[in-house]
Design a protein around this motif. Structure first.
Motif, PDB file in Angstrom:
ATOM      1  N   TRP A 105       1.296  34.446 -10.236  1.00 51.53           N
ATOM      2  CA  TRP A 105       1.696  35.586  -9.515  1.00 51.53           C
ATOM      3  C   TRP A 105       2.093  36.576 -10.460  1.00 51.53           C
ATOM      4  O   TRP A 105       2.799  36.541 -11.250  1.00 51.53           O
ATOM      5  CB  TRP A 105       2.735  35.192  -8.578  1.00 51.53           C
ATOM      6  CG  TRP A 105       2.274  34.232  -7.350  1.00 51.53           C
ATOM      7  CD1 TRP A 105       2.221  32.906  -7.413  1.00 51.53           C
ATOM      8  CD2 TRP A 105       2.214  34.617  -6.195  1.00 51.53           C
ATOM      9  NE1 TRP A 105       1.955  32.345  -5.993  1.00 51.53           N
ATOM     10  CE2 TRP A 105       1.839  33.458  -5.165  1.00 51.53           C
ATOM     11  CE3 TRP A 105       2.005  35.686  -5.122  1.00 51.53           C
ATOM     12  CZ2 TRP A 105       1.507  33.401  -4.033  1.00 51.53           C
ATOM     13  CZ3 TRP A 105       1.510  35.578  -3.897  1.00 51.53           C
ATOM     14  CH2 TRP A 105       1.358  34.567  -3.149  1.00 51.53           C
ATOM     15  N   PRO A 131       3.660  39.883  -9.095  1.00 47.09           N
ATOM     16  CA  PRO A 131       3.915  40.594  -8.027  1.00 47.09           C
ATOM     17  C   PRO A 131       4.775  41.999  -8.214  1.00 47.09           C
ATOM     18  O   PRO A 131       5.075  42.611  -7.106  1.00 47.09           O
ATOM     19  CB  PRO A 131       4.731  39.863  -7.043  1.00 47.09           C
ATOM     20  CG  PRO A 131       5.538  38.972  -8.234  1.00 47.09           C
ATOM     21  CD  PRO A 131       4.627  38.764  -9.551  1.00 47.09           C
ATOM     22  N   HIS A 177       5.567  36.804  -1.890  1.00 46.81           N
ATOM     23  CA  HIS A 177       5.789  35.704  -3.122  1.00 46.81           C
ATOM     24  C   HIS A 177       7.464  35.302  -2.540  1.00 46.81           C
ATOM     25  O   HIS A 177       7.584  33.717  -2.631  1.00 46.81           O
ATOM     26  CB  HIS A 177       5.843  36.330  -4.395  1.00 46.81           C
ATOM     27  CG  HIS A 177       5.782  34.912  -5.408  1.00 46.81           C
ATOM     28  ND1 HIS A 177       6.401  35.463  -6.589  1.00 46.81           N
ATOM     29  CD2 HIS A 177       5.514  33.874  -5.311  1.00 46.81           C
ATOM     30  CE1 HIS A 177       6.424  34.203  -7.331  1.00 46.81           C
ATOM     31  NE2 HIS A 177       5.755  33.205  -6.495  1.00 46.81           N
TER      32      HIS A 177
END
Length: 225
Positions: free
Chosen positions: A75, A77, A55
């Motif tokens: 996302w 992450p 990312h």
């Protein structure tokens, strides 16, 4: 865009009003359809530090965080090891206005050598948690991104070849588990040890490019289903 036929003028005022009302109703319905079509599929990408670095790579290169796909990607992450998956999904669900259409999971490498647990025990944990995921999100499709090869594993005390066999075994068994439920895994045949950075765990810039391409292709295929 929908095309509408022009109304023919009628001599009768009553008929003219009927046609205008019909036309207005049709316009409203089509506007509602357009609104529905604009709601893009929702994808969650949930992963460990490998996804966090991917990312970061995407942002640093000013690339599209939706990977060029017609969907909304959220996302997550910083989920960490596999043991944190379910709490992470519950947190995402609590802060989301709708359930995801697709959840892509990339984690598990840090849990492969968990103390006091062999690979069979880890597989049981994965399948148990995935079953809970299916219960939590009954209309959602899940993708399992394969655990990538490494030079260094958390908890490793000996040579890595035994860990590598365990990695391949877990990937294969999870694939079988998902296939029985019409779900898929994301394969990474084009990523090897040469695509790691200096820490022996995370990916180099080229490795991140390959991972991004693999995830994009898998999501693109999944969204077409």
């Amino acid at each position: 865009m929908n095309q509408f036929e022009h109304l023919k003028e009628e001599d009768s005022g009553e008929q003219e009003m009927k046609e205008i009302n019909d036309t207005d109703g049709g316009t409203i319905n089509n506007n509602n359809n357009n609104i529905r079509r604009k709601v893009e599929p929702l994808v969650w990408i949930v992963g460990c530090s490998i996804i966090r670095r991917l990312h970061t790579h995407i942002r640093a290169q000013r690339l599209d965080e939706s990977l060029g796909l017609r969907c909304e990607i959220r996302w997550a992450p910083d989920t960490g090891p596999w043991e944190r998956l379910l709490p992470a999904l519950r947190s995402l669900s609590a802060s989301s206005s709708r359930a995801p259409d697709v959840v892509l999971l990339h984690l598990g490498g840090d849990s492969l050598l968990h103390e006091g647990r062999n690979r069979l025990g880890f597989l049981r944990l994965i399948t148990r948690d995935l079953s809970e995921c299916f219960r939590m999100f009954p209309g959602t499709r899940f993708l399992f991104s394969e655990i990538l090869p490494r030079l260094r594993w958390r908890g490793q005390t000996g040579k890595s070849y035994g860990v590598e066999r365990g990695r391949r075994w877990v990937n294969g068994r999870v694939c079988r588990f998902l296939a029985e439920r019409q779900m898929r895994r994301v394969r990474h045949r084009n990523i090897g040890l040469i695509h790691l950075c200096g820490d022996g765990v995370h990916l180099s810039p080229e490795g991140n490019q390959r991972l991004m391409s693999n995830l994009r292709d898998a999501l693109q295929e999944e969204l077409r289903r």
